[in-house]
Motif scaffolding. Structure first.
Motif, PDB file in Angstrom:
ATOM      1  N   CYS A  81       1.001  -6.735 -15.321  1.00  0.00           N
ATOM      2  CA  CYS A  81      -0.123  -7.060 -14.887  1.00  0.00           C
ATOM      3  C   CYS A  81      -1.285  -7.368 -15.969  1.00  0.00           C
ATOM      4  CB  CYS A  81      -1.499  -5.746 -14.092  1.00  0.00           C
ATOM      5  SG  CYS A  81      -0.412  -4.844 -12.557  1.00  0.00           S
TER       6      CYS A  81
ATOM      7  N   SER B 196     -10.899 -16.784 -13.167  1.00  0.00           N
ATOM      8  CA  SER B 196     -11.264 -16.016 -11.790  1.00  0.00           C
ATOM      9  C   SER B 196     -11.266 -14.190 -11.806  1.00  0.00           C
ATOM     10  CB  SER B 196     -10.549 -16.485 -10.653  1.00  0.00           C
ATOM     11  OG  SER B 196      -8.635 -15.559 -11.314  1.00  0.00           O
TER      12      SER B 196
ATOM     13  N   GLU C 242     -13.906  -6.744 -10.188  1.00  0.00           N
ATOM     14  CA  GLU C 242     -13.400  -5.770 -10.670  1.00  0.00           C
ATOM     15  C   GLU C 242     -12.803  -5.661 -11.961  1.00  0.00           C
ATOM     16  OE1 GLU C 242     -12.729  -8.282  -8.721  1.00  0.00           O
ATOM     17  OE2 GLU C 242     -11.853  -7.197  -6.711  1.00  0.00           O
TER      18      GLU C 242
ATOM     19  N   SER D  89     -14.452 -11.398 -11.976  1.00  0.00           N
ATOM     20  CA  SER D  89     -14.953 -11.107 -10.275  1.00  0.00           C
ATOM     21  C   SER D  89     -15.947  -9.610 -10.532  1.00  0.00           C
ATOM     22  CB  SER D  89     -13.175 -10.701 -10.036  1.00  0.00           C
ATOM     23  OG  SER D  89     -12.530 -10.253 -11.667  1.00  0.00           O
TER      24      SER D  89
ATOM     25  N   GLU E 274       0.610  -1.144  -0.284  1.00  0.00           N
ATOM     26  CA  GLU E 274       0.189  -0.117   0.306  1.00  0.00           C
ATOM     27  C   GLU E 274       0.500   1.031   0.026  1.00  0.00           C
ATOM     28  OE1 GLU E 274      -3.703   2.468   2.684  1.00  0.00           O
ATOM     29  OE2 GLU E 274      -2.196   0.170   3.206  1.00  0.00           O
TER      30      GLU E 274
ATOM     31  N   MET F  67      -4.509 -17.381 -13.706  1.00  0.00           N
ATOM     32  CA  MET F  67      -5.739 -16.226 -13.107  1.00  0.00           C
ATOM     33  C   MET F  67      -6.495 -15.949 -13.827  1.00  0.00           C
ATOM     34  SD  MET F  67      -4.739 -14.703 -10.526  1.00  0.00           S
ATOM     35  CE  MET F  67      -4.959 -13.311 -11.050  1.00  0.00           C
TER      36      MET F  67
ATOM     37  N   THR G 201      -6.218  -4.470  -9.659  1.00  0.00           N
ATOM     38  CA  THR G 201      -6.896  -3.345  -9.389  1.00  0.00           C
ATOM     39  C   THR G 201      -5.727  -2.890  -9.238  1.00  0.00           C
ATOM     40  OG1 THR G 201      -5.901  -4.037  -7.003  1.00  0.00           O
ATOM     41  CG2 THR G 201      -8.098  -3.969  -6.930  1.00  0.00           C
ATOM     42  N   THR G 202      -4.331  -3.581  -9.572  1.00  0.00           N
ATOM     43  CA  THR G 202      -2.917  -2.574  -9.524  1.00  0.00           C
ATOM     44  C   THR G 202      -3.124  -2.195 -11.280  1.00  0.00           C
ATOM     45  OG1 THR G 202      -1.976  -4.143  -7.824  1.00  0.00           O
ATOM     46  CG2 THR G 202      -0.508  -2.929  -9.210  1.00  0.00           C
TER      47      THR G 202
ATOM     48  N   ASP H 163      -0.210 -10.200  -6.138  1.00  0.00           N
ATOM     49  CA  ASP H 163      -1.171 -11.914  -6.490  1.00  0.00           C
ATOM     50  C   ASP H 163      -1.946 -11.517  -7.093  1.00  0.00           C
ATOM     51  OD1 ASP H 163      -2.456 -10.052  -4.125  1.00  0.00           O
ATOM     52  OD2 ASP H 163      -1.384 -11.221  -2.667  1.00  0.00           O
ATOM     53  N   ALA H 164      -2.549 -12.433  -6.343  1.00  0.00           N
ATOM     54  CA  ALA H 164      -4.663 -12.635  -7.385  1.00  0.00           C
ATOM     55  C   ALA H 164      -5.002 -11.206  -6.679  1.00  0.00           C
ATOM     56  CB  ALA H 164      -4.477 -14.402  -6.766  1.00  0.00           C
ATOM     57  N   LYS H 165      -5.098 -11.585  -5.562  1.00  0.00           N
ATOM     58  CA  LYS H 165      -6.329 -10.242  -4.485  1.00  0.00           C
ATOM     59  C   LYS H 165      -5.514  -8.955  -5.537  1.00  0.00           C
ATOM     60  CE  LYS H 165      -6.541 -12.798  -0.765  1.00  0.00           C
ATOM     61  NZ  LYS H 165      -6.745 -13.073   0.910  1.00  0.00           N
ATOM     62  N   THR H 166      -4.576  -8.464  -5.779  1.00  0.00           N
ATOM     63  CA  THR H 166      -4.279  -7.068  -6.067  1.00  0.00           C
ATOM     64  C   THR H 166      -3.646  -6.745  -7.266  1.00  0.00           C
ATOM     65  OG1 THR H 166      -1.633  -7.549  -5.366  1.00  0.00           O
ATOM     66  CG2 THR H 166      -2.924  -6.860  -3.502  1.00  0.00           C
TER      67      THR H 166
END
Length: 351
Positions: free
Chosen positions: A309, A321, A327, A325, A256, A318, A292-293, A286-289
């Motif tokens: 990215c 998923s 996103e 999502s 962050e 990836m 958004t990144t 990673d898969a969560k970011t």
């Protein structure tokens, strides 16, 4: 300084001696004697770093109480010398019985320039043509040139560098300047915290600060600047980087924090800091970011982070998923061109 251990800075004067014996075979003696009356080069050789030439004149008239038919030999330095050289040269005719007892005496000369020549004494043809000491064999003469060269040299030994140059330390001194707060002329206010700095340093590092302090903007006339929408910790880290080209040594740069610093670097035109933060984000994605990144990279014009990215999201692990999502819909609606890049990447992977 002892004799065995001279100092490192020493000029050396040295005398060098060189010697050689060179043989020259002269063919067609009788014909040359009749028609040639000038010096002719009959042989070359190298010695003492120079080229030497033997010259021969087969028809010389030596006049004293009577005329004598003679031959004469000469030594010439072909190349240009750097220093004068003392030369001793002895020409000898070799007969069928060994060395001919000629009357020629060794010549000694100081050679100082190219094309310098020095001749021997005259050798009477009647003597070496005499049958008892005949030097002629198949109408040929064999000449032995014994040469000695003494050449001085004065050289200066190369000086060994013993000065150690320390690495650049400008960033250290600027960091100390920031820490000491000496000479500061601007104060930044972020919420309840304030930071002092030097306008000239900030202007030298950031085109935005240069415009603020030395342009037509309002901040150029004030010593106090309000900064909104930036956390004090982020501004402090950016300020440290501006002065030292490094991130704070004890700062734990989280994912962050790297995002916030990248935004600040983009805002103030700090391209190197921006690239460093992009690298930190690539390492922590990673898969969560990832999604958004990706949107973050597009928004703040980070092509390298964006490309990383896209590769990450388009991977087989990836992609499913990512499409499922929330996103995905937000990214497509906000940045439709990114979807095209992802699909092209997927197409290349399938092919």
């Amino acid at each position: 300084m002892s004799y065995d251990e001279p100092s490192k800075e020493v000029s050396v004067y040295k005398i060098e001696g060189f010697s050689t014996v060179h043989h020259v075979k002269i063919i067609g003696y009788t014909l040359a004697k009749r028609f040639v009356d000038t010096f002719t080069e009959v042989g070359k050789f190298d010695l003492a770093g120079h080229t030497w030439a033997v010259q021969y004149c087969p028809n010389v008239k030596y006049v004293d109480s009577r005329k004598h038919d003679c031959i004469k030999l000469s030594l010439m330095l072909v190349t240009e010398p750097k220093v004068p050289m003392v030369v001793s040269c002895d020409f000898t005719l070799l007969s069928q019985h060994g060395t001919f007892p000629s009357k020629s005496k060794p010549l000694e000369e100081i050679f100082t320039k190219a094309r310098h020549a020095c001749g021997s004494n005259f050798m009477e043809t009647s003597e070496f043509e005499y049958y008892e000491y005949s030097c002629l064999k198949n109408d040929s003469l064999l000449v032995q040139c014994s040469l000695q060269v003494v050449k001085p040299s004065c050289t200066e030994e190369p000086k060994k560098l013993n000065v150690v140059v320390p690495p650049p330390d400008l960033n250290h001194h600027l960091g100390c300047l920031l820490e000491s707060k000496e000479g500061t002329d601007v104060t930044f206010h972020l919420n309840k915290e304030k930071f002092v700095a030097h306008k000239t340093v900030l202007a030298a590092r950031s085109p935005v600060f240069r415009a603020q302090f030395f342009g037509s903007m309002m901040e150029s006339k004030t010593d106090s600047v309000e900064i909104e929408e930036m956390k004090p910790k982020v501004f402090e880290a950016m300020l440290h980087f501006i002065y030292t080209e490094t991130l704070p040594p004890q700062e734990d740069i989280s994912f962050e924090m790297a995002q916030h610093l990248l935004v600040a670097a983009d805002q103030y035109g700090l391209e190197r800091l921006k690239a460093i933060c992009a690298k930190l984000l690539c390492a922590g994605i990673d898969a969560k970011t990832a999604v958004t990144t990706l949107a973050f990279a597009v928004r703040h014009s980070c092509p390298q982070l964006k490309a990383f990215c896209v590769d990450f999201v388009a991977s087989r692990e990836m992609l499913d998923s990512f499409i499922a999502s929330n996103e995905f819909e937000n990214l497509v609606s906000s940045y439709p061109s990114v979807l095209k890049e992802i699909l092209e990447k997927v197409k290349k992977m399938i092919v």
